[in-house]
Scaffold this active site. Structure first.
Site, PDB file in Angstrom:
ATOM      1  N   LYS A  64      46.292  35.313  38.476  1.00 57.48           N
ATOM      2  CA  LYS A  64      47.606  35.039  37.965  1.00 57.48           C
ATOM      3  C   LYS A  64      48.138  33.502  37.897  1.00 57.48           C
ATOM      4  O   LYS A  64      47.500  32.729  38.501  1.00 57.48           O
ATOM      5  CB  LYS A  64      48.450  35.631  38.427  1.00 57.48           C
ATOM      6  CG  LYS A  64      48.536  37.469  38.357  1.00 57.48           C
ATOM      7  CD  LYS A  64      48.387  37.771  37.048  1.00 57.48           C
ATOM      8  CE  LYS A  64      48.271  39.397  37.109  1.00 57.48           C
ATOM      9  NZ  LYS A  64      47.023  39.835  37.692  1.00 57.48           N
TER      10      LYS A  64
HETATM   11  N1  T4K Z   1      50.306  45.492  36.264  1.00 53.86           N
HETATM   12  C1  T4K Z   1      49.661  44.931  35.368  1.00 53.86           C
HETATM   13  C2  T4K Z   1      49.856  44.859  33.645  1.00 53.86           C
HETATM   14  C3  T4K Z   1      48.339  44.363  35.737  1.00 53.86           C
HETATM   15  O1  T4K Z   1      47.607  43.563  34.820  1.00 53.86           O
HETATM   16  C4  T4K Z   1      48.015  44.269  37.243  1.00 53.86           C
HETATM   17  C5  T4K Z   1      47.106  43.608  37.728  1.00 53.86           C
HETATM   18  C6  T4K Z   1      49.005  45.048  38.195  1.00 53.86           C
HETATM   19  C7  T4K Z   1      50.358  45.740  37.452  1.00 53.86           C
HETATM   20  C8  T4K Z   1      48.976  44.979  39.358  1.00 53.86           C
HETATM   21  O2  T4K Z   1      49.143  43.621  39.997  1.00 53.86           O
HETATM   22  P1  T4K Z   1      48.172  43.490  41.543  1.00 53.86           P
HETATM   23  O3  T4K Z   1      48.567  44.568  42.454  1.00 53.86           O
HETATM   24  O4  T4K Z   1      46.795  43.185  41.167  1.00 53.86           O
HETATM   25  O5  T4K Z   1      48.905  42.076  42.125  1.00 53.86           O
HETATM   26  C9  T4K Z   1      42.400  41.740  37.939  1.00 53.86           C
HETATM   27  C10 T4K Z   1      43.292  41.499  38.904  1.00 53.86           C
HETATM   28  O6  T4K Z   1      42.678  41.894  40.082  1.00 53.86           O
HETATM   29  C11 T4K Z   1      44.724  42.261  38.777  1.00 53.86           C
HETATM   30  O7  T4K Z   1      45.603  41.575  39.373  1.00 53.86           O
HETATM   31  C12 T4K Z   1      45.122  42.188  37.199  1.00 53.86           C
HETATM   32  N2  T4K Z   1      46.285  42.876  36.931  1.00 53.86           N
HETATM   33  C13 T4K Z   1      44.100  42.628  36.237  1.00 53.86           C
HETATM   34  C14 T4K Z   1      44.258  42.559  34.885  1.00 53.86           C
HETATM   35  O8  T4K Z   1      42.866  41.797  36.406  1.00 53.86           O
HETATM   36  P2  T4K Z   1      39.761  42.396  37.747  1.00 53.86           P
HETATM   37  O9  T4K Z   1      39.032  43.654  38.124  1.00 53.86           O
HETATM   38  O10 T4K Z   1      39.507  42.140  36.384  1.00 53.86           O
HETATM   39  O11 T4K Z   1      39.605  41.078  38.545  1.00 53.86           O
HETATM   40  P3  T4K Z   1      38.235  40.300  39.257  1.00 53.86           P
HETATM   41  O12 T4K Z   1      38.476  40.477  40.734  1.00 53.86           O
HETATM   42  O13 T4K Z   1      37.024  40.984  38.565  1.00 53.86           O
HETATM   43  O14 T4K Z   1      38.518  38.923  38.534  1.00 53.86           O
HETATM   44  C15 T4K Z   1      38.265  38.491  37.355  1.00 53.86           C
HETATM   45  C16 T4K Z   1      37.586  37.307  37.401  1.00 53.86           C
HETATM   46  O15 T4K Z   1      38.509  36.201  38.431  1.00 53.86           O
HETATM   47  C17 T4K Z   1      36.313  37.207  38.052  1.00 53.86           C
HETATM   48  O16 T4K Z   1      35.464  37.602  37.336  1.00 53.86           O
HETATM   49  C18 T4K Z   1      36.117  35.786  38.675  1.00 53.86           C
HETATM   50  C19 T4K Z   1      37.590  35.393  38.991  1.00 53.86           C
HETATM   51  N3  T4K Z   1      38.115  35.488  40.369  1.00 53.86           N
HETATM   52  C20 T4K Z   1      38.866  36.433  40.748  1.00 53.86           C
HETATM   53  C21 T4K Z   1      39.256  36.588  42.202  1.00 53.86           C
HETATM   54  C22 T4K Z   1      39.968  37.754  42.534  1.00 53.86           C
HETATM   55  C23 T4K Z   1      37.983  34.167  41.070  1.00 53.86           C
HETATM   56  O17 T4K Z   1      37.262  33.251  40.671  1.00 53.86           O
HETATM   57  N4  T4K Z   1      38.563  34.346  42.245  1.00 53.86           N
HETATM   58  C24 T4K Z   1      38.999  35.377  42.817  1.00 53.86           C
HETATM   59  O18 T4K Z   1      39.551  35.427  44.086  1.00 53.86           O
HETATM   60  O19 T4K Z   1      41.310  42.544  37.787  1.00 53.86           O
END
Ligand code: T4K
Length: 364
Positions: A187
């Site tokens: 975020k």
């Molecule tokens: N409501 C809505 C509308 C939401 O979009 C979300 C979460 C929530 C509620 C719930 O909030 P939280 O409980 O998560 O606080 C991501 C996020 O995990 C998620 O928070 C977010 N929305 C959603 C839209 O996107 P992924 O599975 O696409 O994330 P991830 O881990 O594959 O990350 C995407 C890219 O970011 C990675 O390819 C590389 C980069 N990255 C990611 C992380 C975690 C980094 O460079 N470093 C990192 O530490 O879900």
């Protein structure tokens, strides 16, 4: 590694210089306090509340827990009208709190819940509306508020993406009975994992704080159902370090958003989210293609060049039949298949954006 061989992900966390975090962590080390609403959590709450002009701001473990706490604090049991175009967490929070999600279709321009379709979904069992400010784009909060008042419903905004967005010159997080935001690594403003609830009354605020702390009151009597929703000092310190850079991060996103948009706008009938109410925080750069086939071509081309955009949100959550009963929402289902978020983050360079744009244009 040259710039062309370095993978580019949809986003990267916006981080303060490490030395600034280390300094704050030394204080945590010296205090020996790691959690239980410690000084760093309290400081972060005060600084965020002041910066965004928010009252009744409570930091919690993550955005999903923030949504669950909002439902619990309002004592909701029944149907909650929400959008199909969202991350699964919106739905799982509703279900974990024993409520039933009822799916409302979206406006094809703003990608937010279509406020004109809400009333027809209201039944005797409806207790609340839970819209999402999709990609930080403000919902029509005035219309939603007037529907809620007319039918005596609560409003919880899933404001996971919305920190830094405004409506009527006020933080978008200040709308609804409760807004729940996410401070996840991906975020605009992050504490690694994290979230927050913003309540519209001090009574609700106190209740949320009890819920996040086992249902304890100030004297540690258990006076209601609670759980452990507390953020640690380690995460809060990261937030304090990052918060100083928030304005810079937002301005950078905005510039990059418009760089992409200006280049892609007139190219081969791509379309974009309509931003017409309040101000958006430009936290994502979604592009809507003419067809899923076109999207898949672009995605493949980008992936072959080690660029990894994300299909937020795909599939439309009303089609997750393992966890919900299917309710037809044709606009959300259609857009979900054709929308792709392109990389957007602080360390992404304008040259890299240009390269991404060229690859997109080449492949359509
Ligand atoms: N409501 C809505 C509308 C939401 O979009 C979300 C979460 C929530 C509620 C719930 O909030 P939280 O409980 O998560 O606080 C991501 C996020 O995990 C998620 O928070 C977010 N929305 C959603 C839209 O996107 P992924 O599975 O696409 O994330 P991830 O881990 O594959 O990350 C995407 C890219 O970011 C990675 O390819 C590389 C980069 N990255 C990611 C992380 C975690 C980094 O460079 N470093 C990192 O530490 O879900």
């Amino acid at each position: 590694m040259n710039s062309e061989s370095k993978p580019i992900y949809v986003t990267q966390p916006s981080l303060a210089p490490l030395s600034e975090y280390v300094e704050l962590m030394e204080e945590v080390w010296n205090s020996g306090i790691l959690t239980h609403n410690g000084p760093k959590v309290q400081q972060l709450e005060a600084e965020v509340a002041e910066k965004f002009g928010l009252n009744n701001f409570s930091i919690v473990l993550n955005g999903t827990i923030a949504l669950q706490m909002a439902i619990k604090a309002l004592g909701l049991k029944g149907e909650i009208i929400t959008t199909s175009f969202t991350w699964v967490a919106t739905i799982s929070a509703i279900k974990w709190e024993g409520c039933k999600p009822v799916f409302c279709d979206i406006d094809p321009g703003t990608l937010n819940i279509d406020e004109n379709k809400i009333e027809s979904l209201i039944t005797d069992d409806t207790v609340a509306i839970m819209p999402v400010h999709v990609f930080g784009n403000p919902c029509n909060v005035e219309k939603i508020d007037s529907i809620a008042k007319k039918y005596n419903l609560k409003v919880i905004y899933d404001a996971a993406h919305a920190i830094g967005s405004t409506y009527n010159n006020k933080s978008l997080l200040s709308y609804g009975d409760i807004s729940a935001t996410s401070l996840h690594a991906t975020k605009l403003f992050n504490t690694g994992e994290g979230g927050a609830c913003i309540a519209n009354s001090s009574e609700l605020h106190e209740k949320l704080r009890r819920i996040r702390f086992f249902g304890h009151d100030q004297e540690k009597n258990v006076i209601e159902d609670g759980f452990n929703g507390k953020m640690t000092e380690i995460h809060a310190a990261l937030g304090l370090a990052n918060l100083k850079y928030f304005d810079k991060v937002l301005r950078d996103r905005q510039k990059k958003y418009f760089y992409y948009k200006n280049f892609l706008e007139n190219k081969n009938s791509l379309s974009f989210q309509k931003l017409d109410l309040g101000t958006c925080n430009y936290s994502y750069f979604p592009v809507i293609f003419q067809s899923e086939h076109q999207l898949l071509q672009v995605e493949k081309k980008l992936n072959n060049n080690q660029i990894y955009p994300r299909r937020y949100f795909y599939p439309s959550v009303n089609t997750y039949t393992q966890i919900v009963d299917y309710q037809e929402n044709p606009i959300s289902e259609d857009i979900s298949k054709r929308i792709l978020c392109l990389p957007l983050y602080k360390d992404l360079t304008f040259d890299e954006i240009q390269r991404i744009c060229n690859l997109v244009v080449e492949s359509i």
